[in-house]
Motif scaffolding. Structure first.
Motif, mmCIF file in Angstrom:
data_model
loop_
_atom_site.group_PDB
_atom_site.id
_atom_site.type_symbol
_atom_site.label_atom_id
_atom_site.label_comp_id
_atom_site.label_asym_id
_atom_site.label_seq_id
_atom_site.Cartn_x
_atom_site.Cartn_y
_atom_site.Cartn_z
ATOM 1 N N GLY A 535 0.816 -1.224 0.000
ATOM 2 C CA GLY A 535 0.000 0.000 0.000
ATOM 3 C C GLY A 535 0.843 1.263 0.000
ATOM 4 O O GLY A 535 1.988 1.280 0.429
ATOM 5 N N HIS A 536 0.215 2.301 -0.472
ATOM 6 C CA HIS A 536 0.831 3.612 -0.564
ATOM 7 C C HIS A 536 1.141 4.173 0.822
ATOM 8 O O HIS A 536 2.079 4.942 1.018
ATOM 9 C CB HIS A 536 -0.154 4.496 -1.321
ATOM 10 N N GLN A 537 0.333 3.783 1.839
ATOM 11 C CA GLN A 537 0.465 4.384 3.169
ATOM 12 C C GLN A 537 1.453 3.654 4.071
ATOM 13 O O GLN A 537 1.537 3.937 5.250
ATOM 14 C CB GLN A 537 -0.907 4.441 3.846
ATOM 15 N N PHE A 538 2.211 2.722 3.516
ATOM 16 C CA PHE A 538 3.076 1.887 4.346
ATOM 17 C C PHE A 538 4.321 2.609 4.857
ATOM 18 O O PHE A 538 4.801 2.335 5.947
ATOM 19 C CB PHE A 538 3.501 0.645 3.541
ATOM 20 N N TYR A 539 4.848 3.546 4.107
ATOM 21 C CA TYR A 539 6.220 4.025 4.356
ATOM 22 C C TYR A 539 6.379 4.909 5.579
ATOM 23 O O TYR A 539 7.464 5.011 6.135
ATOM 24 C CB TYR A 539 6.741 4.738 3.100
ATOM 25 N N ALA A 540 5.309 5.598 5.993
ATOM 26 C CA ALA A 540 5.394 6.438 7.189
ATOM 27 C C ALA A 540 5.007 5.626 8.420
ATOM 28 O O ALA A 540 4.099 4.800 8.362
ATOM 29 C CB ALA A 540 4.481 7.645 7.046
ATOM 30 N N VAL A 541 5.702 5.856 9.537
ATOM 31 C CA VAL A 541 5.419 5.076 10.747
ATOM 32 C C VAL A 541 4.477 5.800 11.707
ATOM 33 O O VAL A 541 4.152 5.278 12.754
ATOM 34 C CB VAL A 541 6.716 4.721 11.516
ATOM 35 N N PHE A 542 4.078 7.017 11.366
ATOM 36 C CA PHE A 542 3.189 7.716 12.293
ATOM 37 C C PHE A 542 1.746 7.658 11.820
ATOM 38 O O PHE A 542 1.439 7.503 10.641
ATOM 39 C CB PHE A 542 3.639 9.167 12.515
ATOM 40 N N GLN A 543 0.837 7.786 12.807
ATOM 41 C CA GLN A 543 -0.590 7.618 12.609
ATOM 42 C C GLN A 543 -1.228 8.901 12.087
ATOM 43 O O GLN A 543 -0.888 9.982 12.544
ATOM 44 C CB GLN A 543 -1.182 7.274 13.975
ATOM 45 N N THR A 544 -2.124 8.802 11.129
ATOM 46 C CA THR A 544 -2.888 9.988 10.725
ATOM 47 C C THR A 544 -4.345 9.627 10.484
ATOM 48 O O THR A 544 -4.663 8.494 10.145
ATOM 49 C CB THR A 544 -2.345 10.608 9.418
ATOM 50 N N ASP A 545 -5.229 10.586 10.707
ATOM 51 C CA ASP A 545 -6.658 10.342 10.543
ATOM 52 C C ASP A 545 -7.133 10.904 9.205
ATOM 53 O O ASP A 545 -6.503 11.768 8.626
ATOM 54 C CB ASP A 545 -7.437 11.006 11.677
ATOM 55 N N GLU A 546 -8.287 10.393 8.787
ATOM 56 C CA GLU A 546 -8.856 10.880 7.522
ATOM 57 C C GLU A 546 -9.492 12.249 7.700
ATOM 58 O O GLU A 546 -10.018 12.561 8.757
ATOM 59 C CB GLU A 546 -9.907 9.893 7.026
ATOM 60 N N GLU A 547 -9.476 13.047 6.671
ATOM 61 C CA GLU A 547 -10.000 14.410 6.769
ATOM 62 C C GLU A 547 -10.756 14.809 5.500
ATOM 63 O O GLU A 547 -10.589 14.220 4.446
ATOM 64 C CB GLU A 547 -8.842 15.388 7.009
ATOM 65 N N TYR A 548 -11.636 15.823 5.647
ATOM 66 C CA TYR A 548 -12.316 16.447 4.501
ATOM 67 C C TYR A 548 -11.431 17.537 3.919
ATOM 68 O O TYR A 548 -10.791 18.278 4.657
ATOM 69 C CB TYR A 548 -13.607 17.127 4.954
#
Length: 772
Positions: A535-548
């Motif tokens: 997946g595209h989101q694999f490389y960062a180790v920190f958590q982020t939430d979805e946003e508008y």
DNA sequence: GACCTGCTGCGGTGTG
């Protein structure tokens, strides 16, 4: 305003420069062409240190010339070796921000051209074609983010030796931003994986940093396991005089009865649908607005100049940017106040940065911590801050943004508002703890103290990520080889073989399915691990939430707001310092379309309270129990401090740490967040209703006498079991890959990273006898 | 009663 000596005294460098003589011919020619009359102090010191080889940390204030201090000698080292034509990058430069890579690229272009050495930018916004070309002919210097380096290893593992096998050195910029964080642990692991993949025992590392509280921790961060081998080059050049003021304000009391108002404040938004509460608590007059006296004073002292205003939260950034813009409009002046925070679109933020850096017009950026980082915004005339600020180190970073021109002082104003005294005010509020925290923070800054980063955590979420990444990079390896790379030689040193095996078992469980063992004993990706690593989101180790995304009618994107926000057409929001009405909303595309309007409320962003360091809490108690009045307080702040000290004595806090409020107790042990949290869990384990809040632990339905009896028992007992306490904590899943781990592993990691169980008996003793 | 950071490669279609 009061004058005070800022951290960092002037040091006169040697007049004769042997450093210059030691540099390579093309490097010297480039220096001549710049018209430099001398090398800066940090450059003089760095040249011999880096030419000698080995790991080095360069520490100097922002804009002291650290980048050149690293690259002038590094280029001198690599130039003689470049003729051989061996493929592979010579210097790998890693930094935490794409914007900083772009800044540094601009800055290094001329020097590298003069030396005929290729220079590559490498991050997510760089066209894929440029990265492909750099990959095909790897040469010279590459400027990269940790995530892009991770992607390169995961996607092109077999290429790693060809790309990085000829490395002469790795430069880590903004080292302090990595120390003690998940992302820093990932970077340390990446650098080890590069060395291992190339079969190299050691590639020199050069760390660059502006603020470093504890040099031993910084050395350990640069070379885990061998901090003593890292040499330190510390320049104190350029410390400016400091003009400092802390201003105090009283805001009108809140509506409703005292306890109700306090409850509402403690539990967030008032809950209107509870049957026992017929009328919701009315919000205080200032709940969504600026404190008007603070806004007018800011307008008077900031307008017509170039400043930074640190407002403390994204919501307050919006509120004050909006209010100051309105004041400018009322005065028929062109607006010069602009919002800057992480939810604003990059183009909007860059426009503010460019205006500060290149435009002569007066400009104030109203910002969160976004402008603490090393992005180039030039020099500003003054810095203002609302509230005590999160930490001493943060205050130091902010201060470094002004007073950078010779002869110009650093100017800092801190604004603190406290609720006006009334019969219903809670004891913790009567102590004026925001003002006291501001005083404690400033005093520690003047003493040159600074919070050390919290190191020593297990970082099991990031270790999980690194196991997956290493398996993907190698195509499969034996578990003991993985342990040797990541834990034995790499940064996860406090993870034993046994704990590593327990982690592998946890992420191999069918419900996790991240890894599995092949019949010949190789660690492979499981089905869920394959999906994650692809997946595209694999490389960062920190958590982020979805946003508008927030989009103006017509198509321009202003930024983003949190997805869980209740948004509906017809509602109004303040965003990017302007007022908007929501026209339409597409939940599937996650887009909010807005149009300008006259009146609006600021949006809510998430967030929480992270508390202070032990040393700040101790300085707060010293401030309250003292009698001296700091010279940097204005009349309002002096009045607030007098009130706080009167309350401190009135509650007998010089002789106890417990205040009885009706049937509840408030405990003020004057310790930092970790000890406060651990104390609350210890009391909870003994069936008391204890909640940490701010600088206190509140205990419901318990008399001071009963609480003393429990604390006496705790003080005389061995420390509580940290793992058992962690099991009581409400939120063990904190990091990106925690969800794949077992409860036992999560409790263990929480106990190490967030709790201080061993300190509990001592904290209990000090609550019972504060003078002892 | 908080803040911030980051991200690949491929296949399809269009254009000179």
């Amino acid at each position: 305003m009061t004058g005070a000596r800022a951290p960092g005294a002037h040091v006169v460098p040697d007049a004769a420069s042997t450093a210059f003589e030691a540099l390579a011919e093309p490097v010297r020619r480039w220096i001549w062409r710049q018209g430099w009359t001398a090398l800066r102090e940090v450059q003089e010191m760095a040249v011999p240190a880096i030419l000698a080889g080995g790991d080095v940390i360069l520490s100097a204030r922002t804009a002291a010339g650290k980048t050149e201090a690293a690259f002038l000698p590094l280029l001198t080292r690599v130039l003689p070796r470049l003729d051989g034509g061996r493929p592979g990058f010579a210097i790998l430069y890693v930094c935490p921000l794409k914007a900083l890579i772009n800044d540094q690229h601009r800055r290094l272009e001329g020097l590298l051209q003069a030396c005929d050495v290729p220079l590559h930018r490498w991050h997510g916004d760089v066209p894929a074609d440029a990265k492909r070309k750099a990959r095909e002919r790897p040469q010279g210097v590459v400027l990269i983010t940790p995530e892009s380096l991770e992607a390169t290893l995961v996607r092109r593992g077999p290429d790693a030796a060809r790309l990085f096998g000829a490395l002469d050195a790795v430069v880590v910029d903004e080292l302090h931003a990595f120390v003690g964080t998940e992302r820093g642990r990932q970077l340390q692991s990446l650098l080890t994986r590069v060395e291992v993949a190339c079969g190299r025992d050691h590639v020199d590392r050069v760390g660059l940093s502006a603020t470093l509280g504890d040099m031993r921790l910084a050395r350990e961060a640069l070379r885990p396991g061998a901090p003593d081998s890292v040499r330190l080059v510390e320049s104190r050049e350029g410390g400016a005089d400091l003009l400092l003021q802390v201003r105090g304000y009283e805001r009108p009391p809140r509506n409703g009865t005292g306890s109700e108002a306090a409850d509402a404040r403690r539990e967030g938004a008032p809950d209107a649908d509870g049957p026992e509460r017929a009328e919701p608590v009315k919000p205080a007059p200032d709940a969504n607005g600026a404190d008007e006296p603070i806004a007018s004073h800011l307008f008077e002292v900031l307008r017509g100049r170039r400043n930074l205003l640190f407002a403390g939260s994204r919501q307050r950034v919006e509120v004050y940017a909006d209010r100051l813009r309105a004041l400018a409009e009322d005065a028929r002046l062109p607006n010069e106040f602009f919002a800057h925070h992480g939810n604003l679109a990059r183009a909007e933020r860059e426009a503010v940065e460019t205006r500060l850096r290149e435009d002569g017009r007066p400009t104030t950026a109203v910002a969160t911590t976004t402008l603490e980082l090393g992005i180039d915004i030039g020099d500003v005339e003054s810095v203002a801050q609302i509230g005590p600020g999160p930490s001493v180190s943060s205050l130091r970073q902010r201060l470094g943004r002004s007073g950078r021109r010779p002869g110009m002082p650093s100017v800092l104003r801190i604004y603190v508002a406290e609720e006006a005294a009334g019969p219903t005010l809670h004891p913790a509020d009567r102590l004026r703890l925001d003002l006291v925290q501001a005083v404690a923070t400033v005093d520690l800054l003047l003493e040159r103290w600074c919070e050390p980063p919290r190191v020593g955590g297990l970082h099991l979420s990031t270790l999980t990520h690194q196991v997956l990444a290493l398996v993907a990079q190698t195509g499969g390896l034996r578990p003991d080889a993985a342990w040797r790379t990541l834990c034995g030689r790499g940064p996860f040193r406090n993870v034993s073989r046994d704990l590593f095996v327990e982690l592998l078992r946890a992420i191999a469980r069918p419900e996790a399915a991240l890894v599995e063992m092949s019949p010949d004993g190789l660690l492979m990706l499981g089905p869920a691990g394959e999906r994650l690593a692809e997946g595209h989101q694999f490389y960062a180790v920190f958590q982020t939430d979805e946003e508008y995304r927030v989009m103006v009618v017509g198509g321009k994107v202003l930024g983003t707001v949190p997805l869980d926000l209740t948004l509906a057409p017809g509602q109004t929001i303040i965003f990017n310092g302007r007022r908007w009405r929501i026209e339409s909303l597409d939940a599937r595309a996650k887009v909010v379309v807005v149009a300008p309007t006259k009146s609006a409320l600021p949006p809510r962003f998430g967030g929480g309270w992270s508390g202070v360091h032990d040393a700040v809490a101790a300085a707060m108690r010293r401030c309250l129990s003292g009698t001296g009045m700091p010279a940097y307080l204005d009349a309002g702040a002096r009045a607030l401090l007098d009130q706080g000290r009167a309350a401190f004595l009135g509650y007998g806090l010089d002789g106890t740490c417990i205040v009885e409020v009706g049937r509840d107790c408030t405990v003020l042990p004057w310790v930092g967040a970790a000890k406060l949290e651990t104390l609350a869990l210890t009391l909870l384990a003994r069936n008391l209703q204890a909640t940490p809040y701010g600088h206190a632990v509140e205990v419901r339905g318990c008399s001071a006498g009963d609480l003393r009896a429990v604390l006496t028992d705790i003080a005389g007992s061995p420390p509580p079991d940290a793992g058992a306490l962690a099991g009581l904590a409400a939120k063990p899943v904190r990091e990106k890959y925690d969800g794949y781990l077992t409860d036992a592993l999560l409790a263990r990691s929480l106990a190490v990273e967030r709790l201080e169980a061993d300190a509990v008996p001592d904290v209990a003793r000090r609550i019972l006898e504060p003078g002892a």
